[in-house]
Design an enzyme around this catalytic site. Structure first.
Site, PDB file in Angstrom:
ATOM      1  N   ASP A  13       0.810  -1.221   0.000  1.00 31.12           N
ATOM      2  CA  ASP A  13       0.000   0.000   0.000  1.00 31.12           C
ATOM      3  C   ASP A  13       0.842   1.271   0.000  1.00 31.12           C
ATOM      4  O   ASP A  13       0.439   2.296   0.551  1.00 31.12           O
ATOM      5  CB  ASP A  13      -0.966   0.015   1.209  1.00 31.12           C
ATOM      6  N   LYS A  16       1.759   2.229  -4.992  1.00 35.03           N
ATOM      7  CA  LYS A  16       2.294   1.654  -6.241  1.00 35.03           C
ATOM      8  C   LYS A  16       1.363   1.952  -7.415  1.00 35.03           C
ATOM      9  O   LYS A  16       1.822   2.305  -8.506  1.00 35.03           O
ATOM     10  CB  LYS A  16       2.475   0.127  -6.101  1.00 35.03           C
ATOM     11  N   ASN A  38      -5.466 -10.320  -3.642  1.00 29.19           N
ATOM     12  CA  ASN A  38      -5.172  -9.752  -2.319  1.00 29.19           C
ATOM     13  C   ASN A  38      -4.714  -8.298  -2.474  1.00 29.19           C
ATOM     14  O   ASN A  38      -4.806  -7.508  -1.552  1.00 29.19           O
ATOM     15  CB  ASN A  38      -4.112 -10.581  -1.571  1.00 29.19           C
ATOM     16  N   GLY A  40      -4.617  -4.390  -3.729  1.00 32.40           N
ATOM     17  CA  GLY A  40      -5.582  -3.319  -3.993  1.00 32.40           C
ATOM     18  C   GLY A  40      -4.798  -2.085  -4.363  1.00 32.40           C
ATOM     19  O   GLY A  40      -4.164  -1.476  -3.517  1.00 32.40           O
ATOM     20  N   HIS A  41      -4.783  -1.755  -5.654  1.00 31.81           N
ATOM     21  CA  HIS A  41      -3.988  -0.630  -6.145  1.00 31.81           C
ATOM     22  C   HIS A  41      -4.916   0.482  -6.588  1.00 31.81           C
ATOM     23  O   HIS A  41      -5.745   0.293  -7.480  1.00 31.81           O
ATOM     24  CB  HIS A  41      -3.090  -1.077  -7.305  1.00 31.81           C
ATOM     25  N   GLN A 223       1.852  -6.138  -3.270  1.00 31.12           N
ATOM     26  CA  GLN A 223       2.324  -6.233  -1.890  1.00 31.12           C
ATOM     27  C   GLN A 223       3.620  -5.411  -1.716  1.00 31.12           C
ATOM     28  O   GLN A 223       3.803  -4.439  -2.420  1.00 31.12           O
ATOM     29  CB  GLN A 223       2.529  -7.696  -1.463  1.00 31.12           C
ATOM     30  N   THR A 238       3.036 -12.603   2.703  1.00 30.79           N
ATOM     31  CA  THR A 238       2.148 -13.213   1.724  1.00 30.79           C
ATOM     32  C   THR A 238       2.914 -14.404   1.124  1.00 30.79           C
ATOM     33  O   THR A 238       4.038 -14.701   1.531  1.00 30.79           O
ATOM     34  CB  THR A 238       1.673 -12.193   0.670  1.00 30.79           C
ATOM     35  N   ARG A 302      -9.828  -2.772   6.038  1.00 26.63           N
ATOM     36  CA  ARG A 302      -9.330  -2.783   7.419  1.00 26.63           C
ATOM     37  C   ARG A 302      -8.501  -1.523   7.704  1.00 26.63           C
ATOM     38  O   ARG A 302      -7.775  -1.051   6.821  1.00 26.63           O
ATOM     39  CB  ARG A 302      -8.419  -3.999   7.650  1.00 26.63           C
TER      40      ARG A 302
HETATM   41  P1  GDP Z   1      -0.842   0.341  -3.502  1.00 23.34           P
HETATM   42  O1  GDP Z   1      -1.427  -0.939  -3.021  1.00 23.34           O
HETATM   43  O2  GDP Z   1       0.636   0.419  -3.244  1.00 23.34           O
HETATM   44  O3  GDP Z   1      -1.180   0.656  -4.914  1.00 23.34           O
HETATM   45  O4  GDP Z   1      -1.483   1.501  -2.606  1.00 23.34           O
HETATM   46  P2  GDP Z   1      -3.027   1.639  -2.176  1.00 23.34           P
HETATM   47  O5  GDP Z   1      -3.802   2.073  -3.344  1.00 23.34           O
HETATM   48  O6  GDP Z   1      -3.481   0.423  -1.457  1.00 23.34           O
HETATM   49  O7  GDP Z   1      -2.929   2.773  -1.074  1.00 23.34           O
HETATM   50  C1  GDP Z   1      -2.387   4.027  -1.349  1.00 23.34           C
HETATM   51  C2  GDP Z   1      -3.465   5.093  -1.085  1.00 23.34           C
HETATM   52  O8  GDP Z   1      -2.856   6.368  -1.030  1.00 23.34           O
HETATM   53  C3  GDP Z   1      -4.495   5.195  -2.166  1.00 23.34           C
HETATM   54  O9  GDP Z   1      -5.721   5.572  -1.592  1.00 23.34           O
HETATM   55  C4  GDP Z   1      -3.979   6.301  -3.073  1.00 23.34           C
HETATM   56  O10 GDP Z   1      -4.997   6.971  -3.787  1.00 23.34           O
HETATM   57  C5  GDP Z   1      -3.361   7.219  -2.060  1.00 23.34           C
HETATM   58  N1  GDP Z   1      -2.190   7.991  -2.498  1.00 23.34           N
HETATM   59  C6  GDP Z   1      -1.202   7.632  -3.353  1.00 23.34           C
HETATM   60  N2  GDP Z   1      -0.250   8.596  -3.390  1.00 23.34           N
HETATM   61  C7  GDP Z   1      -0.658   9.554  -2.534  1.00 23.34           C
HETATM   62  C8  GDP Z   1      -0.079  10.785  -2.090  1.00 23.34           C
HETATM   63  O11 GDP Z   1       1.011  11.192  -2.481  1.00 23.34           O
HETATM   64  N3  GDP Z   1      -0.790  11.499  -1.166  1.00 23.34           N
HETATM   65  C9  GDP Z   1      -1.974  11.096  -0.678  1.00 23.34           C
HETATM   66  N4  GDP Z   1      -2.575  11.849   0.225  1.00 23.34           N
HETATM   67  N5  GDP Z   1      -2.537   9.939  -1.073  1.00 23.34           N
HETATM   68  C10 GDP Z   1      -1.881   9.170  -1.969  1.00 23.34           C
HETATM   69  P1  IMO Z   2      -0.998  -4.227  -2.202  1.00 22.88           P
HETATM   70  O1  IMO Z   2      -0.552  -4.801  -3.516  1.00 22.88           O
HETATM   71  C1  IMO Z   2      -0.983  -4.640   2.118  1.00 22.88           C
HETATM   72  C2  IMO Z   2      -0.996  -8.708   3.706  1.00 22.88           C
HETATM   73  C3  IMO Z   2      -2.228  -9.147   4.483  1.00 22.88           C
HETATM   74  C4  IMO Z   2      -1.595 -10.108   5.457  1.00 22.88           C
HETATM   75  C5  IMO Z   2      -0.518 -10.779   4.619  1.00 22.88           C
HETATM   76  C6  IMO Z   2      -0.920 -12.114   4.017  1.00 22.88           C
HETATM   77  O2  IMO Z   2      -2.260  -3.482  -2.246  1.00 22.88           O
HETATM   78  O3  IMO Z   2       0.128  -3.474  -1.565  1.00 22.88           O
HETATM   79  P2  IMO Z   2      -2.532 -12.810   2.022  1.00 22.88           P
HETATM   80  O4  IMO Z   2      -3.978 -12.566   1.804  1.00 22.88           O
HETATM   81  O5  IMO Z   2      -1.651 -12.265   0.948  1.00 22.88           O
HETATM   82  O6  IMO Z   2      -2.210 -14.246   2.328  1.00 22.88           O
HETATM   83  O7  IMO Z   2      -2.176 -12.003   3.380  1.00 22.88           O
HETATM   84  O8  IMO Z   2      -0.207  -9.873   3.579  1.00 22.88           O
HETATM   85  N1  IMO Z   2      -1.261  -8.197   2.346  1.00 22.88           N
HETATM   86  C7  IMO Z   2      -1.214  -6.908   2.022  1.00 22.88           C
HETATM   87  N2  IMO Z   2      -0.999  -5.815   2.772  1.00 22.88           N
HETATM   88  N3  IMO Z   2      -1.150  -4.511   0.795  1.00 22.88           N
HETATM   89  C8  IMO Z   2      -1.327  -5.601   0.018  1.00 22.88           C
HETATM   90  O9  IMO Z   2      -1.338  -5.533  -1.324  1.00 22.88           O
HETATM   91  C9  IMO Z   2      -1.411  -6.874   0.623  1.00 22.88           C
HETATM   92  N4  IMO Z   2      -1.619  -8.129   0.166  1.00 22.88           N
HETATM   93  C10 IMO Z   2      -1.511  -8.927   1.229  1.00 22.88           C
HETATM   94  O10 IMO Z   2      -2.836  -8.050   5.129  1.00 22.88           O
HETATM   95  O11 IMO Z   2      -0.964  -9.413   6.491  1.00 22.88           O
HETATM   96 MG    MG Z   3      -2.913  -1.613  -1.747  1.00 22.30          MG
END
Ligand code: GDP
Ligand code: IMO
Ligand code: MG
Length: 423
Positions: A13, A16, A38, A40-41, A223, A238, A302
């Protein structure tokens, strides 16, 4: 022409999705190489917000090729749901997306096993996303899994599925879990197979063909490094290689063809699920970070655990992945904090660690050694050039890069495409 791998340098998270979407501008092909739904981007385009789980975040750029490589585990029903969701919002997926015939399939019994094992672990649970990822990879390694290519031969597929359901139902019955209906799962998966058939192909040949044609290929890690099955905080990880090496084993390109590795890291740290997190703030400060950064899981919703930036982790990530460029995200989240801290080492009793201990019990006992910084206390979300950033923000960023040991190449100050500062 370049092959780029983008990885998460912390516990996932990191943002990416946003950075992939930006880099896709210059790419021809974007490839997911590990993990499953698993992930979520999040990508924000104008007022629209997309959350991608299986499909590469590059899909939002028309005309680019998106590939789900053989290192990914694919839940076909979840994939179709994602494709349909994008189509409904006017995103063209058909014709632009390919799925490896060697990618393993996630079945309902994997999800049930995932949930059952987590329940059995009680307090020692991993906190998985319950998407069946661990059990699907376990089947792959045990050589008992079914692959996307198997979906294309209905009779053989049905025979093997029947056997797998017979085996797993025996486990479910002995644990008081309702068994699965072979007929129903078979029907749903055969229907999904019909729709997915045009997408399923030999993506290794496809990608190596793109390499020969000198196309720009971008590998999208899911991840993060500390969730990697080998390099992460095992067993709180993971079940795939989220690190750069995974792009070769899960994508199919040779290691000597990789030109650059971009590591995405937040300006602080978050983690979802259980496991050690030395800089975690279980207090009001952590709550403030969660609120300011909207730190709630993109897949499970979560609340994410929040803490200070950890340079032991980032140094380790740079070393493991060969990161040569750093993208630091969510700087704007720190805008209103008067004081900031960065972990530069760990301490257990009198012993100091400047590298990450592999022993998770030892890591649990590590206490951070902090360097303190003054906050910049002014908004950054509207800034577009590095020199416009407040001096204290620049000092903070330079120090993160120095401690991590890689070049800072990009700073993100908001979720939108435009809120990005090249360095
Ligand atoms: P990923 O799994 O690495 O792609 O990241 P996620 O999408 O799960 O979580 C990143 C969150 O931060 C998302 O809600 C994005 O929209 C948000 N985000 C990304 N870059 C920035 C930033 O520079 N500032 C803020 N405030 N939010 C950001
Ligand atoms: P992105 O790509 C954050 C975490 C779960 C758990 C562990 C194992 O959005 O960054 P799993 O379901 O993979 O067996 O869970 O890994 N986890 C993540 N945490 N971002 C993710 O993906 C994750 N994918 C799995 O919360 O701790
Ligand atoms: Mg994510």
């Amino acid at each position: 022409m370049a092959v780029t791998i983008l990885i998460g340098a912390q516990w996932g998270d990191e943002g990416k999705g946003k950075i992939i979407d930006l880099l896709t501008e210059k790419a021809d092909v974007v490839v997911r190489y590990q993990g499953g739904n698993n992930a979520g981007h999040t990508v924000e385009v104008g007022d629209e917000k997309y959350i991608l789980h299986l499909i590469p975040s590059g899909i939002l750029h028309p005309g680019k090729v998106s590939v789900i490589g053989h290192g990914v585990v694919v839940d076909p029903l979840a994939l179709l749901q994602e494709i349909d969701g994008l189509h409904e919002r006017g995103v063209q997926v058909t014709g632009n997306l390919y799925v490896s015939d060697a990618a393993h399939v996630v079945f309902p019994y994997h999800r049930l096993l995932d949930a059952m094992r987590e329940k059995q672990k009680g307090k020692g649970k991993i906190g998985t996303t319950k998407r069946g990822i661990g059990p699907a990879y376990a089947d792959k390694v045990a050589r008992t899994g079914l692959r996307m290519g198997d979906l294309l031969t209905p009779d053989r597929f049905a025979e093997r599925l029947r056997q797998k359901i017979r085996e797993t139902n025996a486990i479910f019955r002995s644990h008081g879990v309702k068994p699965l209906s072979f007929a129903r799962v078979n029907r749903e998966y055969q229907a999904a197979a019909k729709r997915l058939k045009p997408l399923i192909t030999d993506t290794v040949t496809l990608l190596n063909g793109a390499l020969r044609e000198k196309q720009e290929i971008l590998f999208e890690g899911a991840q993060g490094t500390l969730l990697d099955i080998d390099f992460g905080t095992y067993p709180f990880v993971t079940s795939s290689n989220a690190t750069a090496g995974g792009a070769c084993t899960g994508g199919g390109i040779p290691p000597n063809r990789i030109d650059r590795v971009v590591g995405v890291m937040k300006a602080y740290t978050t983690r979802v699920g259980e496991g050690p997190f030395p800089t975690e703030l279980v207090n009001k400060q952590g709550d403030r970070l969660r609120a300011a950064g909207q730190e709630f899981g993109a897949t499970t919703g979560r609340p994410r655990r929040c803490g200070w930036f950890d340079a032991v982790v980032s140094r380790y990530s740079v070393m493991i992945n060969g990161i040569n460029e750093l993208a630091v995200t969510k700087m704007d989240v720190l805008d209103q904090l008067p004081k900031l801290r960065v972990c530069v080492g760990y301490k257990v009793g009198r012993k100091v660690y400047d590298t990450l201990p592999h022993d998770v019990a030892l890591l649990q006992r590590c206490r951070p050694i902090y360097q303190d910084f003054d906050g910049w206390m002014s908004p950054t979300g509207h800034l577009t050039e590095f020199d416009q950033l407040p001096k204290r923000a620049r000092v903070y960023l330079r120090r993160l890069a120095e401690l991590s040991g890689a070049q800072l190449s990009l700073v993100s100050v908001g979720a939108r495409r435009s809120q990005t500062i090249p360095v």
